[in-house]
Motif scaffolding. Structure first.
Motif, PDB file in Angstrom:
ATOM      1  N   UNK A  99       0.835  -1.213   0.000  1.00 41.12           N
ATOM      2  CA  UNK A  99       0.000   0.000   0.000  1.00 41.12           C
ATOM      3  C   UNK A  99       0.869   1.261   0.000  1.00 41.12           C
ATOM      4  N   UNK A 100       1.883   1.279   0.850  1.00 41.82           N
ATOM      5  CA  UNK A 100       2.779   2.439   0.908  1.00 41.82           C
ATOM      6  C   UNK A 100       3.600   2.579  -0.372  1.00 41.82           C
ATOM      7  N   UNK A 101       4.010   1.461  -0.961  1.00 42.08           N
ATOM      8  CA  UNK A 101       4.746   1.510  -2.229  1.00 42.08           C
ATOM      9  C   UNK A 101       3.856   2.079  -3.330  1.00 42.08           C
ATOM     10  N   UNK A 102       2.575   1.729  -3.323  1.00 43.46           N
ATOM     11  CA  UNK A 102       1.634   2.279  -4.296  1.00 43.46           C
ATOM     12  C   UNK A 102       1.449   3.778  -4.119  1.00 43.46           C
ATOM     13  N   UNK A 103       1.373   4.233  -2.874  1.00 43.50           N
ATOM     14  CA  UNK A 103       1.258   5.662  -2.600  1.00 43.50           C
ATOM     15  C   UNK A 103       2.511   6.396  -3.055  1.00 43.50           C
ATOM     16  N   UNK A 104       3.669   5.755  -2.843  1.00 41.82           N
ATOM     17  CA  UNK A 104       4.925   6.368  -3.259  1.00 41.82           C
ATOM     18  C   UNK A 104       4.995   6.477  -4.781  1.00 41.82           C
ATOM     19  N   UNK A 105       4.521   5.456  -5.489  1.00 38.61           N
ATOM     20  CA  UNK A 105       4.533   5.477  -6.950  1.00 38.61           C
ATOM     21  C   UNK A 105       3.632   6.593  -7.470  1.00 38.61           C
ATOM     22  N   UNK A 106       2.495   6.795  -6.806  1.00 38.49           N
ATOM     23  CA  UNK A 106       1.596   7.879  -7.203  1.00 38.49           C
ATOM     24  C   UNK A 106       2.221   9.242  -6.959  1.00 38.49           C
ATOM     25  N   UNK A 108       5.428   9.917  -6.908  1.00 38.64           N
ATOM     26  CA  UNK A 108       6.669  10.024  -7.690  1.00 38.64           C
ATOM     27  C   UNK A 108       7.835  10.588  -6.897  1.00 38.64           C
ATOM     28  N   UNK A 109       7.749  10.497  -5.604  1.00 45.57           N
ATOM     29  CA  UNK A 109       8.823  10.955  -4.734  1.00 45.57           C
ATOM     30  C   UNK A 109       9.282   9.773  -3.896  1.00 45.57           C
ATOM     31  N   UNK A 114      10.311   4.540   3.641  1.00 46.14           N
ATOM     32  CA  UNK A 114       9.869   3.283   3.062  1.00 46.14           C
ATOM     33  C   UNK A 114      11.067   2.442   2.612  1.00 46.14           C
ATOM     34  N   UNK A 115      12.099   3.082   2.113  1.00 41.28           N
ATOM     35  CA  UNK A 115      13.299   2.353   1.700  1.00 41.28           C
ATOM     36  C   UNK A 115      13.940   1.641   2.891  1.00 41.28           C
ATOM     37  N   UNK A 116      14.025   2.311   4.035  1.00 38.53           N
ATOM     38  CA  UNK A 116      14.596   1.686   5.232  1.00 38.53           C
ATOM     39  C   UNK A 116      13.685   0.588   5.785  1.00 38.53           C
TER      40      UNK A 116
END
Length: 171
Positions: A99-106, A108-109, A114-116
């Motif tokens: 879910x967080x990866x999808x929000x990040x893709x939207x 574009x930042x 999330x990476x950690x």
């Protein structure tokens, strides 16, 4: 949180350093809970597994995106329920990360938080630690000490999750 004022190395200026405050704060909370519980040495892999599992729980349960020091105590019951033995914690982590990866893709930042969190999750899933086999109690045999019984290779999250849960109880 953005820290401004750092120039880029090519001299064009305008460089920004994004500090992963949400992850660092979640990791700090997890570290303090485990240290307070004094369950194992902070230099052990088991401690790291507990800290990472608990930090993921803290980070991923913060749906508002703002952990505050005052809310930590009010969140203890929530974290206890998420880390309980009968809960599908692993599936919950996967769903929240997706879910967080999808929000990040939207957005574009890229999110350093999330990476950690993703790095911690990969370590918990891919790393196996040698631990006592709690399911291997021979029938009719007297209980043996922790170091004397059979051991099995166990994914780090399977050790870290109950440690995190116990640390919350002891807090």
């Amino acid at each position: 949180m953005l820290h401004r004022g750092h120039e880029s190395t090519d001299g064009t200026g305008g460089g920004e350093l994004t500090v992963p405050m949400a992850w660092l704060y979640a990791e700090y909370i997890a570290d303090e809970l485990l240290r307070t519980g004094d369950l194992m040495p902070p230099t052990s892999f088991e401690f790291r597994a507990g800290r990472d599992a608990l930090a993921l729980t803290v980070f991923l349960s913060d749906t508002d995106g703002e952990l505050s020091g005052i809310r930590v105590v009010s969140q203890l019951e929530n974290w206890l329920s998420l880390t309980a033995y009968d809960q599908p914690w692993r599936e919950w982590v996967r769903e929240r990360m997706a879910e967080l990866a999808g929000q990040e893709a939207d957005a574009r930042t890229p999110s350093p938080d999330l990476a950690l969190a993703d790095e911690a999750w990969r370590w918990l899933e891919e790393t196996e630690l040698l631990a006592p086999d709690l399911d291997a109690v021979p029938e009719g045999a007297a209980p043996v000490g922790e170091d004397e019984g059979p051991k099995v290779w166990t994914p780090a999250w399977r050790l870290g999750l109950p440690l995190g849960h116990l640390a919350i109880h002891l807090f």
